[in-house]
Motif scaffolding. Structure first.
Motif, short mmCIF file in Angstrom:
data_model
loop_
_atom_site.label_atom_id
_atom_site.label_comp_id
_atom_site.label_asym_id
_atom_site.label_seq_id
_atom_site.Cartn_x
_atom_site.Cartn_y
_atom_site.Cartn_z
N MET A 59 0.81 -1.21 0.00
CA MET A 59 0.00 0.00 0.00
C MET A 59 0.86 1.27 0.00
O MET A 59 1.98 1.28 0.50
CB MET A 59 -0.91 0.00 1.23
CG MET A 59 -2.09 -0.96 1.09
SD MET A 59 -3.23 -0.34 -0.16
CE MET A 59 -4.16 -1.83 -0.53
N PRO A 60 0.30 2.38 -0.56
CA PRO A 60 1.04 3.65 -0.56
C PRO A 60 1.32 4.13 0.86
O PRO A 60 0.59 3.83 1.80
CB PRO A 60 0.08 4.61 -1.28
CG PRO A 60 -0.83 3.73 -2.07
CD PRO A 60 -0.99 2.47 -1.27
N GLU A 61 2.36 4.92 0.99
CA GLU A 61 2.78 5.41 2.30
C GLU A 61 1.72 6.30 2.93
O GLU A 61 1.52 6.27 4.15
CB GLU A 61 4.09 6.18 2.15
CG GLU A 61 4.85 6.40 3.43
CD GLU A 61 6.23 6.95 3.20
OE1 GLU A 61 6.99 7.04 4.19
OE2 GLU A 61 6.57 7.28 2.05
N GLU A 62 1.00 7.06 2.10
CA GLU A 62 0.03 8.01 2.64
C GLU A 62 -1.17 7.34 3.31
O GLU A 62 -1.91 7.98 4.06
CB GLU A 62 -0.46 8.98 1.56
CG GLU A 62 -1.12 8.34 0.37
CD GLU A 62 -0.16 8.07 -0.77
OE1 GLU A 62 -0.62 7.98 -1.92
OE2 GLU A 62 1.07 7.94 -0.50
N VAL A 63 -1.38 6.05 3.06
CA VAL A 63 -2.48 5.35 3.73
C VAL A 63 -1.97 4.35 4.76
O VAL A 63 -2.73 3.55 5.29
CB VAL A 63 -3.40 4.64 2.71
CG1 VAL A 63 -4.08 5.63 1.79
CG2 VAL A 63 -2.65 3.58 1.91
N GLY A 64 -0.66 4.39 5.02
CA GLY A 64 -0.12 3.53 6.06
C GLY A 64 0.68 2.34 5.57
O GLY A 64 1.10 1.50 6.37
N GLY A 65 0.89 2.25 4.25
CA GLY A 65 1.68 1.15 3.70
C GLY A 65 3.14 1.52 3.60
O GLY A 65 3.59 2.55 4.13
N ALA A 66 3.90 0.71 2.89
CA ALA A 66 5.35 0.94 2.78
C ALA A 66 5.71 1.90 1.65
O ALA A 66 6.84 2.38 1.58
CB ALA A 66 6.07 -0.39 2.58
#
Length: 387
Positions: A59-66
């Protein structure tokens, strides 16, 4: 062209492989023999994956992913793919990126809990009479005032038994096209426990033991309009925008399993002695190793190129189909030859080879059969000539 890994990519590969070796490999034999993945084990490994920063890393960083780029994400997938599928997919979950297409309210309800490890999702498209031909689906959703009424059946739905909700694709009408009538499709969020929504046990599968499939039945299942993911009648647009890279994900996990099988084959060929010498010195074995390594490298390069092109915005459907086709068919060949090199021991479940061999079979079917991939590739080749 640069083929070497960056320092960050090398660190992610090393971290993921160490986690797989330490936390997943020790449980493979138990899961394989009883076909069950205990929830207490899932939660134990899940907590360790979250602590290691490996959970929902797609997942994208802005939603809590890497926030990984596509190539780095696939390097991570390759390492996870070395282990039993149920273990790595369930315990180190990667929520479907189609959840990113939701509204902010839908993300709060579905996406973020999946990233935190509080919920699991599942994706429901396939029907008993509509597999590769998704436009042939007969399950429907009709509007009734401000709601939708869902009816029909989906099957082969992976891990639906543990999912808290399903992303379900339903026919919501029909439109005329130059090639005849075509179904309009809409995607819906359906929570487990919604009246009219039943999850039944699916089929026993020789591939990926412990990784379940289910049958989903909808009987006048009423949903509010707020359950629609994307736009009404635009379900395929949502799917095509967000799900294309899943073929590359399949390719990457196949690379990991093929590499593990090849490693076992090389070690055994170097250690096993017959007629006074290592069996790897016999041409019948050495040529197998050479072919296996060559095919694996070719599949690696096709997959990494497609990943790089996806991040550059230049990837084509054929690029991703070639990677999926090559990696899945390569895995079947490598797994089979690894068993042949091991002889009778290759079929014993003390080694992972018989599992890799069985698991390889489904890869040429799901996420688009090999025949569908060949159709996509040939269509693109012919299109430039008016075909």
């Amino acid at each position: 062209m640069q083929f070497g890994l960056s320092e960050e990519q090398s660190m992610i590969v090393d971290t993921t492989r160490a986690f797989v070796t330490k936390e997943l490999y020790p449980h493979e034999l138990e899961v394989e023999r009883n076909g069950h993945l205990p929830m207490e084990l899932v939660r134990e490994i899940q907590a360790k994956a979250i602590e290691a920063g490996l959970y929902a890393a797609n997942m994208p960083e802005e939603v809590g992913g890497a926030g990984l780029d596509t190539l780095t994400w696939l390097l991570y997938e390759k390492e996870l793919g070395r282990a039993n599928y149920a273990l790595h997919w369930t315990c180190v979950a990667r929520p479907s990126n189609i959840l990113l297409a939701g509204t902010e309210e839908q993300k709060e309800e579905y996406l973020y809990p999946c990233i935190r490890g509080e919920k699991w999702d599942c994706l429901a498209m396939t029907e008993p009479g509509a597999g590769s031909d998704l436009r042939g689906m007969t399950a429907t959703a009709r509007q009734d005032g401000g709601d939708f009424i869902l009816n029909g059946t989906k099957h082969f739905i992976s891990h639906a038994d543990i999912a808290d909700f399903a992303i379900v694709f339903m026919a919501t009408g029909e439109e005329d096209t130059p090639r005849g009538p075509k179904k309009k499709i809409t995607a819906f969020f359906v929570d487990k426990g919604t009246p009219g929504f039943t999850i039944r046990d699916g089929y026993r599968n020789v591939s990926h033991r412990g990784y379940t499939n289910a049958v989903l039945e909808f009987d006048d299942c009423r949903l509010p309009k707020s359950a629609v993911l994307g736009e009404i009648d635009k379900g395929f647009d949502v799917a095509n925008t967000w799900l294309g890279a899943t073929r590359l994900q399949v390719a990457a996990t196949c690379l990991g399993r093929a590499e593990r099988a090849l490693d076992h084959a090389i070690s055994y060929a170097a250690e096993r002695r017959q007629f006074g010498q290592q069996i790897g010195k016999f041409q019948g074995v050495s040529f197998k190793l050479a072919d296996m390594a060559t095919e694996l490298k070719a599949a690696n390069l096709l997959t990494w190129e497609a990943a790089w092109k996806l991040d550059q915005g230049s990837v084509t459907e054929a690029d991703m189909s070639m990677a999926k086709l090559k990696a899945t068919e390569m895995l079947a060949m490598v797994a089979d030859e690894a068993i042949q090199i091991h002889g009778g021991m290759g079929l014993m479940d003390e080694l992972p080879l018989e599992r890799i061999w069985r698991d390889a079979r489904v890869e040429r079917i799901w996420e688009g059969t090999s025949e569908i991939q060949r159709h996509i590739i040939s269509r693109e080749l012919l299109r430039a000539h008016g075909g």
